[in-house]
Write a protein that holds these residues in place. Structure first.
Motif, mmCIF file in Angstrom:
data_model
loop_
_atom_site.group_PDB
_atom_site.id
_atom_site.type_symbol
_atom_site.label_atom_id
_atom_site.label_comp_id
_atom_site.label_asym_id
_atom_site.label_seq_id
_atom_site.Cartn_x
_atom_site.Cartn_y
_atom_site.Cartn_z
ATOM 1 N N ALA A 123 0.842 -1.204 0.000
ATOM 2 C CA ALA A 123 0.000 0.000 0.000
ATOM 3 C C ALA A 123 0.875 1.252 0.000
ATOM 4 O O ALA A 123 2.052 1.225 0.355
ATOM 5 C CB ALA A 123 -0.925 -0.006 1.213
ATOM 6 N N ALA A 124 0.263 2.366 -0.417
ATOM 7 C CA ALA A 124 0.976 3.643 -0.422
ATOM 8 C C ALA A 124 1.094 4.179 1.010
ATOM 9 O O ALA A 124 0.324 3.792 1.898
ATOM 10 C CB ALA A 124 0.227 4.648 -1.294
ATOM 11 N N GLY A 125 2.060 5.058 1.214
ATOM 12 C CA GLY A 125 2.195 5.727 2.508
ATOM 13 C C GLY A 125 2.885 4.920 3.573
ATOM 14 O O GLY A 125 2.808 5.250 4.758
ATOM 15 N N ARG A 126 3.606 3.857 3.172
ATOM 16 C CA ARG A 126 4.320 3.050 4.154
ATOM 17 C C ARG A 126 5.515 3.812 4.697
ATOM 18 O O ARG A 126 6.121 4.635 4.015
ATOM 19 C CB ARG A 126 4.762 1.728 3.531
ATOM 20 C CG ARG A 126 3.590 0.808 3.254
ATOM 21 C CD ARG A 126 4.030 -0.419 2.463
ATOM 22 N NE ARG A 126 5.073 -1.171 3.119
ATOM 23 C CZ ARG A 126 4.910 -2.016 4.128
ATOM 24 N NH1 ARG A 126 3.693 -2.213 4.620
ATOM 25 N NH2 ARG A 126 5.922 -2.673 4.652
ATOM 26 N N ARG A 127 5.870 3.540 5.960
ATOM 27 C CA ARG A 127 6.930 4.281 6.628
ATOM 28 C C ARG A 127 8.066 3.338 7.027
ATOM 29 O O ARG A 127 7.855 2.139 7.227
ATOM 30 C CB ARG A 127 6.373 4.994 7.865
ATOM 31 C CG ARG A 127 5.334 6.046 7.505
ATOM 32 C CD ARG A 127 4.575 6.551 8.705
ATOM 33 N NE ARG A 127 5.448 7.134 9.715
ATOM 34 C CZ ARG A 127 5.002 7.661 10.863
ATOM 35 N NH1 ARG A 127 3.700 7.676 11.124
ATOM 36 N NH2 ARG A 127 5.857 8.167 11.729
ATOM 37 N N GLN A 128 9.242 3.903 7.133
ATOM 38 C CA GLN A 128 10.433 3.129 7.510
ATOM 39 C C GLN A 128 10.664 3.235 9.014
ATOM 40 O O GLN A 128 11.566 3.913 9.479
ATOM 41 C CB GLN A 128 11.646 3.642 6.734
ATOM 42 C CG GLN A 128 11.527 3.509 5.238
ATOM 43 C CD GLN A 128 11.397 2.056 4.799
ATOM 44 O OE1 GLN A 128 12.149 1.194 5.252
ATOM 45 N NE2 GLN A 128 10.438 1.790 3.930
ATOM 46 N N ASP A 129 9.825 2.583 9.787
ATOM 47 C CA ASP A 129 9.978 2.612 11.236
ATOM 48 C C ASP A 129 9.589 1.259 11.818
ATOM 49 O O ASP A 129 9.074 0.384 11.114
ATOM 50 C CB ASP A 129 9.167 3.754 11.863
ATOM 51 C CG ASP A 129 7.680 3.696 11.523
ATOM 52 O OD1 ASP A 129 7.113 2.596 11.501
ATOM 53 O OD2 ASP A 129 7.083 4.763 11.279
ATOM 54 N N LEU A 130 9.838 1.094 13.096
ATOM 55 C CA LEU A 130 9.587 -0.195 13.734
ATOM 56 C C LEU A 130 8.102 -0.532 13.761
ATOM 57 O O LEU A 130 7.730 -1.697 13.576
ATOM 58 C CB LEU A 130 10.144 -0.193 15.165
ATOM 59 C CG LEU A 130 9.995 -1.499 15.953
ATOM 60 C CD1 LEU A 130 10.666 -2.652 15.236
ATOM 61 C CD2 LEU A 130 10.549 -1.356 17.361
ATOM 62 N N LEU A 131 7.251 0.455 13.958
ATOM 63 C CA LEU A 131 5.815 0.161 13.989
ATOM 64 C C LEU A 131 5.345 -0.413 12.656
ATOM 65 O O LEU A 131 4.491 -1.303 12.635
ATOM 66 C CB LEU A 131 5.023 1.419 14.339
ATOM 67 C CG LEU A 131 4.939 1.774 15.818
ATOM 68 C CD1 LEU A 131 4.086 3.014 16.020
ATOM 69 C CD2 LEU A 131 4.374 0.631 16.626
#
Length: 410
Positions: A213-221
């Motif tokens: 999906a769009a809007g994915r983030r590069q963080d632990l969550l």
């Protein structure tokens, strides 16, 4: 009068636990204390015995006082208790192995090393702001030691850097982990704070988009949300309970260790002058600071099967308190242990644990600590304690100041 570690909660021992540790260790480095735990428990204060207790697979990290037969009647509070009981710090293999695999990625050497520049920049920004006023005084905890790991961990997790509720939630969880008099007296109230903590993380996990999906983030969550939807966690309680533990343990232990180190720098002017002249020596000195006054003083184990430690036979179900802070002052391991000695060779502290439960965030925690102390000796001119009365954590598990008023300037 028989000595007991139950005295650790008296104010004099909150201020300075080391004389009590010494008396218990001199009585026996592995000491049965019938006033601790539910029906008595073993107090391990010797270094060699502590290492063994932290390593031996015949001992469990599970806490007997959190069993299913002791859950509160209220469903939300019971859910919060189950979440605490599924945290990595109190899990055994194979659950511990699985959780560690999911939680490790952000704390690998390469990832932590990539954070160094940001940590340095943030540290100097915080200190510049703290010393910019006309007062000539700062609270080194509120303005610095608490703020720095909070922002660093928030970036790793992917949550807001500042939320006034964090400290209250962390205190609730910390007291429950400590399981001391305050926890037992106010158990359900503290669980209510953990309920809010878990809701906070559940909301943030729910915001993470799915794979592709769009809007994915590069963080632990984001990483953990992917694992959760992929079946990597038993349930939401396990996922959110471990997120709460990571933030609490990483924030409180790092902030308190920075505070402990700064406090002893200010109480040992010769040590301060030495590091002021050579701030690059701070990382090499960190092991001794952690040995001398560690922010994590206590962890626990439970006997799975008949076990011998320090010449004592232990039965299944018995609880063991591993006093890390006491082990660090064991003269059998460290010569002249009550002296802060930056020239002490081969300091093998166990402030980050030992064995399978070695702290996931140890490298990040030490990076933040080292950068903070280096920046302090570089940027704060002529620092001095404003008071000898330091407000400290009331639980022995987490040791460190909550307030550290420092005057500065010529």
């Amino acid at each position: 009068m028989k000595i007991t570690m139950a005295d650790i909660y008296r104010q004099e021992h909150i201020d300075d636990p080391y004389p009590l540790y010494r008396r218990v260790r001199e009585a026996d480095p592995v000491y049965w204390d019938d006033k601790m735990g539910d029906d008595g428990a073993w107090m391990v204060t010797g270094y060699a015995a502590a290492q063994t207790a932290l390593m031996d697979p015949r001992l469990s990290a599970r806490r007997p006082h959190w069993g299913p037969d002791r859950l509160p009647a209220d469903p939300e509070l019971a859910s919060a208790q189950r979440a605490i009981d599924q945290q990595i710090v109190v899990s055994d293999a194979p659950e511990h192995t699985r959780l560690r695999q999911h939680l490790t990625r952000p704390f690998l050497r390469r990832r932590v090393d990539e954070m160094r520049e940001d940590v340095v920049r943030l540290t100097h920004h915080l200190l510049k702001a703290a010393v910019a006023g006309e007062s000539g005084e700062l609270d080194a905890m509120d303005r610095f030691a608490f703020a720095l790991p909070a922002v660093s961990l928030a970036g790793v997790l992917g949550i807001p850097a500042f939320d006034e509720r964090y400290l209250s939630w962390m205190l609730s969880l910390g007291l429950l982990i400590d399981d001391g008099p305050l926890s037992r007296t106010h158990h359900e109230k503290l669980l209510g704070g953990v309920v809010e903590y878990l809701r906070f993380f559940a909301g943030h996990v729910a915001e993470r988009p799915g794979k592709g999906a769009a809007g994915r983030r590069q963080d632990l969550l984001q990483t953990l949300a992917d694992h959760y939807t992929g079946g990597g966690f038993a349930d939401a309680e396990e996922l959110n309970g471990n997120l709460a533990f990571l933030l609490t343990a990483g924030q409180i232990s790092t902030a308190h260790q920075i505070g402990n180190t700064l406090l002893h720098l200010l109480r040992h002017p010769d040590v301060y002058d030495r590091l002021r002249a050579d701030p690059g020596a701070v990382p090499a000195a960190t092991a001794e600071f952690m040995r001398y006054d560690a922010s994590i003083q206590l962890t626990k184990r439970r006997v799975r099967e008949p076990f011998e430690l320090g010449g004592h036979e232990m039965g299944p179900g018995q609880e063991i308190y591993v006093w890390i802070g006491a082990a660090h002052r064991d003269p059998e391991q460290f010569a002249d242990p009550d002296r802060l000695d930056l020239d002490r060779a081969g300091v093998r502290h166990i402030a980050f644990g030992h064995g399978a439960h070695y702290c996931l965030g140890a490298r990040l925690g030490q990076l933040v600590h080292d950068v903070a102390v280096q920046a302090f000796v570089e940027r704060v001119p002529a620092p001095r304690l404003r008071t000898d009365k330091i407000e400290r954590s009331v639980m022995p598990t987490f040791r460190g100041p909550y307030k550290l008023p420092v005057g500065f300037g010529r």
